[in-house]
Design a protein around this motif. Structure first.
Motif, PDB file in Angstrom:
ATOM      1  N   GLU A   6       0.827  -1.204   0.000  1.00 22.23           N
ATOM      2  CA  GLU A   6       0.000   0.000   0.000  1.00 22.23           C
ATOM      3  C   GLU A   6       0.863   1.257   0.000  1.00 22.23           C
ATOM      4  O   GLU A   6       2.011   1.241   0.466  1.00 22.23           O
ATOM      5  CB  GLU A   6      -0.904   0.059   1.243  1.00 22.23           C
ATOM      6  CG  GLU A   6      -1.838  -1.110   1.415  1.00 22.23           C
ATOM      7  CD  GLU A   6      -1.291  -2.158   2.353  1.00 22.23           C
ATOM      8  OE1 GLU A   6      -2.080  -2.860   3.008  1.00 22.23           O
ATOM      9  OE2 GLU A   6      -0.052  -2.275   2.449  1.00 22.23           O
ATOM     10  N   LEU A  20      -5.473   6.259  -1.720  1.00 20.40           N
ATOM     11  CA  LEU A  20      -4.618   5.122  -1.374  1.00 20.40           C
ATOM     12  C   LEU A  20      -4.466   4.219  -2.592  1.00 20.40           C
ATOM     13  O   LEU A  20      -5.419   4.032  -3.355  1.00 20.40           O
ATOM     14  CB  LEU A  20      -5.210   4.324  -0.222  1.00 20.40           C
ATOM     15  CG  LEU A  20      -5.518   5.085   1.063  1.00 20.40           C
ATOM     16  CD1 LEU A  20      -6.023   4.105   2.126  1.00 20.40           C
ATOM     17  CD2 LEU A  20      -4.318   5.848   1.565  1.00 20.40           C
ATOM     18  N   CYS A  22      -2.756   0.370  -3.950  1.00 21.16           N
ATOM     19  CA  CYS A  22      -2.248  -0.948  -3.575  1.00 21.16           C
ATOM     20  C   CYS A  22      -1.696  -1.601  -4.843  1.00 21.16           C
ATOM     21  O   CYS A  22      -2.437  -1.792  -5.815  1.00 21.16           O
ATOM     22  CB  CYS A  22      -3.361  -1.784  -2.973  1.00 21.16           C
ATOM     23  SG  CYS A  22      -2.925  -3.499  -2.628  1.00 21.16           S
ATOM     24  N   TRP A  36     -10.343  -3.083   0.797  1.00 18.70           N
ATOM     25  CA  TRP A  36      -9.661  -2.246   1.790  1.00 18.70           C
ATOM     26  C   TRP A  36     -10.347  -2.437   3.135  1.00 18.70           C
ATOM     27  O   TRP A  36     -11.581  -2.439   3.217  1.00 18.70           O
ATOM     28  CB  TRP A  36      -9.705  -0.781   1.385  1.00 18.70           C
ATOM     29  CG  TRP A  36      -8.836  -0.441   0.234  1.00 18.70           C
ATOM     30  CD1 TRP A  36      -9.190  -0.408  -1.086  1.00 18.70           C
ATOM     31  CD2 TRP A  36      -7.454  -0.083   0.286  1.00 18.70           C
ATOM     32  NE1 TRP A  36      -8.108  -0.059  -1.866  1.00 18.70           N
ATOM     33  CE2 TRP A  36      -7.024   0.146  -1.037  1.00 18.70           C
ATOM     34  CE3 TRP A  36      -6.528   0.065   1.312  1.00 18.70           C
ATOM     35  CZ2 TRP A  36      -5.719   0.523  -1.353  1.00 18.70           C
ATOM     36  CZ3 TRP A  36      -5.232   0.447   0.994  1.00 18.70           C
ATOM     37  CH2 TRP A  36      -4.836   0.663  -0.323  1.00 18.70           C
ATOM     38  N   ARG A  38      -9.693  -1.322   7.508  1.00 25.66           N
ATOM     39  CA  ARG A  38      -8.984  -0.376   8.360  1.00 25.66           C
ATOM     40  C   ARG A  38      -9.060  -0.811   9.817  1.00 25.66           C
ATOM     41  O   ARG A  38      -9.987  -1.511  10.217  1.00 25.66           O
ATOM     42  CB  ARG A  38      -9.542   1.036   8.196  1.00 25.66           C
ATOM     43  CG  ARG A  38     -10.965   1.233   8.693  1.00 25.66           C
ATOM     44  CD  ARG A  38     -11.455   2.619   8.336  1.00 25.66           C
ATOM     45  NE  ARG A  38     -12.817   2.852   8.805  1.00 25.66           N
ATOM     46  CZ  ARG A  38     -13.542   3.915   8.510  1.00 25.66           C
ATOM     47  NH1 ARG A  38     -13.029   4.875   7.707  1.00 25.66           N
ATOM     48  NH2 ARG A  38     -14.770   4.053   8.980  1.00 25.66           N
ATOM     49  N   ILE A  69     -13.764   2.814  -4.516  1.00 24.98           N
ATOM     50  CA  ILE A  69     -12.741   1.814  -4.804  1.00 24.98           C
ATOM     51  C   ILE A  69     -12.725   1.534  -6.300  1.00 24.98           C
ATOM     52  O   ILE A  69     -13.780   1.529  -6.954  1.00 24.98           O
ATOM     53  CB  ILE A  69     -12.980   0.519  -3.994  1.00 24.98           C
ATOM     54  CG1 ILE A  69     -11.798  -0.446  -4.128  1.00 24.98           C
ATOM     55  CG2 ILE A  69     -14.298  -0.142  -4.382  1.00 24.98           C
ATOM     56  CD1 ILE A  69     -11.878  -1.646  -3.188  1.00 24.98           C
ATOM     57  N   ASN A  79      -7.230   0.997  -6.019  1.00 31.08           N
ATOM     58  CA  ASN A  79      -7.153   2.305  -5.389  1.00 31.08           C
ATOM     59  C   ASN A  79      -8.371   2.567  -4.516  1.00 31.08           C
ATOM     60  O   ASN A  79      -9.441   1.996  -4.727  1.00 31.08           O
ATOM     61  CB  ASN A  79      -7.059   3.393  -6.458  1.00 31.08           C
ATOM     62  CG  ASN A  79      -5.824   3.262  -7.312  1.00 31.08           C
ATOM     63  OD1 ASN A  79      -4.719   3.118  -6.800  1.00 31.08           O
ATOM     64  ND2 ASN A  79      -5.997   3.268  -8.619  1.00 31.08           N
ATOM     65  N   LEU A  80      -8.176   3.441  -3.549  1.00 32.48           N
ATOM     66  CA  LEU A  80      -9.273   3.897  -2.709  1.00 32.48           C
ATOM     67  C   LEU A  80      -9.219   5.418  -2.659  1.00 32.48           C
ATOM     68  O   LEU A  80      -8.312   5.981  -2.039  1.00 32.48           O
ATOM     69  CB  LEU A  80      -9.180   3.309  -1.301  1.00 32.48           C
ATOM     70  CG  LEU A  80     -10.359   3.618  -0.391  1.00 32.48           C
ATOM     71  CD1 LEU A  80     -11.624   2.905  -0.880  1.00 32.48           C
ATOM     72  CD2 LEU A  80     -10.046   3.219   1.053  1.00 32.48           C
ATOM     73  N   TYR A  93      -4.873   1.610   7.163  1.00 23.96           N
ATOM     74  CA  TYR A  93      -5.662   1.030   6.081  1.00 23.96           C
ATOM     75  C   TYR A  93      -4.866  -0.102   5.433  1.00 23.96           C
ATOM     76  O   TYR A  93      -3.702   0.071   5.083  1.00 23.96           O
ATOM     77  CB  TYR A  93      -6.011   2.106   5.060  1.00 23.96           C
ATOM     78  CG  TYR A  93      -7.137   2.996   5.515  1.00 23.96           C
ATOM     79  CD1 TYR A  93      -6.933   3.917   6.545  1.00 23.96           C
ATOM     80  CD2 TYR A  93      -8.403   2.909   4.955  1.00 23.96           C
ATOM     81  CE1 TYR A  93      -7.966   4.729   6.996  1.00 23.96           C
ATOM     82  CE2 TYR A  93      -9.439   3.712   5.392  1.00 23.96           C
ATOM     83  CZ  TYR A  93      -9.215   4.612   6.414  1.00 23.96           C
ATOM     84  OH  TYR A  93     -10.247   5.410   6.858  1.00 23.96           O
ATOM     85  N   TYR A  94      -5.550  -1.227   5.268  1.00 23.30           N
ATOM     86  CA  TYR A  94      -4.922  -2.420   4.730  1.00 23.30           C
ATOM     87  C   TYR A  94      -5.587  -2.827   3.416  1.00 23.30           C
ATOM     88  O   TYR A  94      -6.819  -2.876   3.325  1.00 23.30           O
ATOM     89  CB  TYR A  94      -5.040  -3.586   5.703  1.00 23.30           C
ATOM     90  CG  TYR A  94      -4.328  -3.389   7.008  1.00 23.30           C
ATOM     91  CD1 TYR A  94      -4.962  -2.801   8.099  1.00 23.30           C
ATOM     92  CD2 TYR A  94      -3.008  -3.810   7.164  1.00 23.30           C
ATOM     93  CE1 TYR A  94      -4.305  -2.627   9.305  1.00 23.30           C
ATOM     94  CE2 TYR A  94      -2.347  -3.648   8.384  1.00 23.30           C
ATOM     95  CZ  TYR A  94      -3.004  -3.059   9.431  1.00 23.30           C
ATOM     96  OH  TYR A  94      -2.344  -2.887  10.632  1.00 23.30           O
ATOM     97  N   CYS A  95      -4.771  -3.137   2.452  1.00 15.27           N
ATOM     98  CA  CYS A  95      -5.241  -3.747   1.213  1.00 15.27           C
ATOM     99  C   CYS A  95      -5.366  -5.251   1.429  1.00 15.27           C
ATOM    100  O   CYS A  95      -4.550  -5.844   2.164  1.00 15.27           O
ATOM    101  CB  CYS A  95      -4.238  -3.438   0.111  1.00 15.27           C
ATOM    102  SG  CYS A  95      -4.681  -4.048  -1.529  1.00 15.27           S
ATOM    103  N   TRP A 113      -2.863  -9.992   3.024  1.00 16.77           N
ATOM    104  CA  TRP A 113      -2.883  -8.606   3.504  1.00 16.77           C
ATOM    105  C   TRP A 113      -1.607  -7.881   3.076  1.00 16.77           C
ATOM    106  O   TRP A 113      -0.541  -8.478   2.991  1.00 16.77           O
ATOM    107  CB  TRP A 113      -2.950  -8.563   5.028  1.00 16.77           C
ATOM    108  CG  TRP A 113      -4.188  -9.146   5.618  1.00 16.77           C
ATOM    109  CD1 TRP A 113      -4.335 -10.401   6.132  1.00 16.77           C
ATOM    110  CD2 TRP A 113      -5.448  -8.497   5.772  1.00 16.77           C
ATOM    111  NE1 TRP A 113      -5.613 -10.569   6.591  1.00 16.77           N
ATOM    112  CE2 TRP A 113      -6.323  -9.415   6.386  1.00 16.77           C
ATOM    113  CE3 TRP A 113      -5.938  -7.230   5.462  1.00 16.77           C
ATOM    114  CZ2 TRP A 113      -7.657  -9.112   6.689  1.00 16.77           C
ATOM    115  CZ3 TRP A 113      -7.251  -6.927   5.762  1.00 16.77           C
ATOM    116  CH2 TRP A 113      -8.101  -7.854   6.371  1.00 16.77           C
TER     117      TRP A 113
END
Length: 123
Positions: A6, A20, A22, A36, A38, A69, A79-80, A93-95, A113
């Protein structure tokens, strides 16, 4: 299996925007459902947004109308876009990637992750 990295986190004021990204490495990115999540301090990791292999999207109620997204299978990215940010959006924030529909999974069951990127929204 894919590996996820990310980028794009940072500090923003209330009402601001961040994007964001990824990047996925590995083969067959287009086969994966992407999402995504969080995790705010002291809270459990939660679903934010998901996008299917054919770009059907889903969102948590808390971000509907503010976050978008998207994915680019040619570039292996998801993307976010986050608009109208609020202090309660502050989190890591995690992809995420899985071959199953991301929005229907329990967080603990998600296969892959990224390392996470911190988003801080100041009031």
């Amino acid at each position: 299996q894919v590996q996820l990295v990310e980028s794009g986190g940072g500090l923003v004021q209330t009402g601001g925007s961040l994007r964001l990204s990824c990047a996925a490495s590995g083969r067959a990115f287009s086969r994966y459902e992407m999402g995504w999540f969080r995790q705010a301090p002291g809270k459990e990791r939660e679903f934010v947004a998901g996008i299917s292999r054919i770009s059907i999207t889903s969102y948590a109620d808390s971000v509907k109308g503010r976050f978008t997204i998207s994915r680019d299978n040619a570039k292996n990215t998801v993307n976010l876009q986050m608009n109208s940010l609020k202090p309660e959006d502050t989190a890591v924030y995690y992809c995420a990637a899985d071959l199953r529909p991301i929005s229907r999974l329990q967080t603990r069951d998600v296969a892959t992750w990224g390392q996470g990127t911190l988003v801080t929204v100041s009031s």
